[in-house]
Design an enzyme around this catalytic site. Structure first.
Site, PDB file in Angstrom:
ATOM      1  N   LYS A  25       0.763  -1.210   0.161  1.00  0.00           N
ATOM      2  CA  LYS A  25       0.017   0.127  -0.010  1.00  0.00           C
ATOM      3  C   LYS A  25       0.970   0.917   0.046  1.00  0.00           C
ATOM      4  CE  LYS A  25      -4.137   1.837   2.182  1.00  0.00           C
ATOM      5  NZ  LYS A  25      -4.812   2.134   1.061  1.00  0.00           N
TER       6      LYS A  25
HETATM    7  N1  PMP Z   1      -7.751  -1.481  -3.256  1.00  0.00           N
HETATM    8  C1  PMP Z   1      -7.107  -0.135  -3.018  1.00  0.00           C
HETATM    9  C2  PMP Z   1      -6.324   0.544  -4.243  1.00  0.00           C
HETATM   10  C3  PMP Z   1      -7.271   0.515  -1.914  1.00  0.00           C
HETATM   11  O1  PMP Z   1      -6.914   1.671  -1.612  1.00  0.00           O
HETATM   12  C4  PMP Z   1      -8.058  -0.093  -0.741  1.00  0.00           C
HETATM   13  C5  PMP Z   1      -8.144   0.406   0.530  1.00  0.00           C
HETATM   14  N2  PMP Z   1      -7.113   0.251   1.269  1.00  0.00           N
HETATM   15  C6  PMP Z   1      -8.452  -1.441  -1.224  1.00  0.00           C
HETATM   16  C7  PMP Z   1      -8.345  -1.882  -2.506  1.00  0.00           C
HETATM   17  C8  PMP Z   1      -9.078  -2.335   0.064  1.00  0.00           C
HETATM   18  O2  PMP Z   1      -8.036  -2.736   1.271  1.00  0.00           O
HETATM   19  P1  PMP Z   1      -8.771  -2.878   2.557  1.00  0.00           P
HETATM   20  O3  PMP Z   1      -9.884  -3.679   2.305  1.00  0.00           O
HETATM   21  O4  PMP Z   1      -7.570  -3.616   3.162  1.00  0.00           O
HETATM   22  O5  PMP Z   1      -8.923  -1.645   2.884  1.00  0.00           O
END
Ligand code: PMP
Length: 299
Positions: free
Chosen positions: A158
């Site tokens: 991320k």
């Molecule tokens: N894809 C992207 C590009 C994101 O920014 C997020 C949010 N973090 C997600 C998917 C979903 O991830 P999560 O469920 O861990 O928040």
């Protein structure tokens, strides 16, 4: 709604080991993270005073940093405690929590040698990611930008740099009156929205793209488990854009977006239905449980 600028708010932000007044949580303009995107972050939600799957988020933060070649100099225990302290200091029991780690301003060149690693954690109230009722369904357009292959970008992290294509896609979608954009990957397959994963209900089964070049969201994994517990068949596989029209229901899943129904993607229309509603309700109930109950429910 008037938006209060983020640098014009009061409260407390945890910065490099201590809570500091919100307005004093600043960094230098010559920070490596700003110029070269050497930053990783998390997005977490607290419900009734508990951050949902906090340790999973903290582990992902550490993992993202390692993928980017640096270590965050605080342990998972210290980061978890800091996240909780930020919520309390800001008087929040429900809210969004944003930890971010970046390389500092000791050196400014492509090489990050000699830079220190910083960590900040902020929290604020963010009741809903998309305007309106989550069951009503949002409208998506197709993004022009595609998600890059995993050998051209750290797609499992991320990482802040990966969000430039998301921001460009989302801005263009919003300017055209849509809530968000659905992105394809470099092969032309369906990948995800700009900040959430996507699910399709096809012939009563749940289909979602393999996360081989984008984030395998914590919400995605939670929803898959909840669906399996409801005896639903879940299939993670490559999904071609031509298949979108076969779906009876579509929804997004992400920490900020939670479970949000989709009623339109380009020329396709969907009616949010029973599967979306049931998973939305199970997710909304689960996030309000304590850590032990969540682990038990997802085991
Ligand atoms: N894809 C992207 C590009 C994101 O920014 C997020 C949010 N973090 C997600 C998917 C979903 O991830 P999560 O469920 O861990 O928040």
């Amino acid at each position: 709604m008037t938006l209060v600028p983020f640098d014009d708010r009061d409260g407390w932000i945890w910065l490099d080991g201590a809570l500091v007044p919100w307005r004093d949580a600043k960094l230098h303009v010559l920070s490596h993270g700003l110029h070269y995107a050497s930053g990783v972050f998390e997005g977490e939600r607290a419900y009734a005073g508990t951050i949902f799957r906090l340790r999973d988020h903290t582990d992902r933060l550490h993992h993202s940093a390692r993928v980017m070649g640096f270590d965050i100099p605080w342990s998972a225990e210290e980061i978890d405690a800091a996240c909780a302290a930020v919520l309390t200091a800001n008087g929040l029991s429900d809210g969004y929590v944003r930890p971010i780690a970046w390389r500092g301003s000791e050196a400014l060149a492509v090489s990050a040698a000699g830079t220190s690693v910083h960590l900040a954690i902020a929290a604020w109230a963010w009741p809903s990611y998309f305007a309106g009722n989550r069951m009503e369904g949002i409208r998506l357009t197709m993004a022009e930008w595609r998600r890059p292959p995993p050998d051209t970008a750290p797609t499992a992290a991320k990482a802040t740099g990966l969000y430039m294509i998301g921001t460009m896609s989302k801005m263009k979608a919003e300017a055209a009156g849509y809530a968000d954009a659905l992105m394809l990957d470099w092969r032309g397959r369906v990948s995800e929205a700009t900040g959430a994963n996507v699910f399709f209900v096809i012939d009563g089964e749940l289909h979602t793209p393999d996360p081989d070049c984008f984030l395998d969201g914590i919400t995605r994994r939670t929803v898959i488990r909840l669906a399996q517990k409801q005896q639903m068949k879940v299939i993670a596989r490559p999904i071609e854009p031509e298949e979108i029209g076969r779906a009876s229901e579509v929804f997004l899943a992400g920490t900020a977006a939670e479970v949000t129904a989709v009623r339109e993607i380009g020329e396709h229309r969907f009616t949010p239905g029973r599967v979306t509603e049931s998973l939305m309700q199970s997710y909304d109930a689960l996030v309000r449980q304590g850590d032990a109950e969540v682990r038990q429910a997802l085991s």
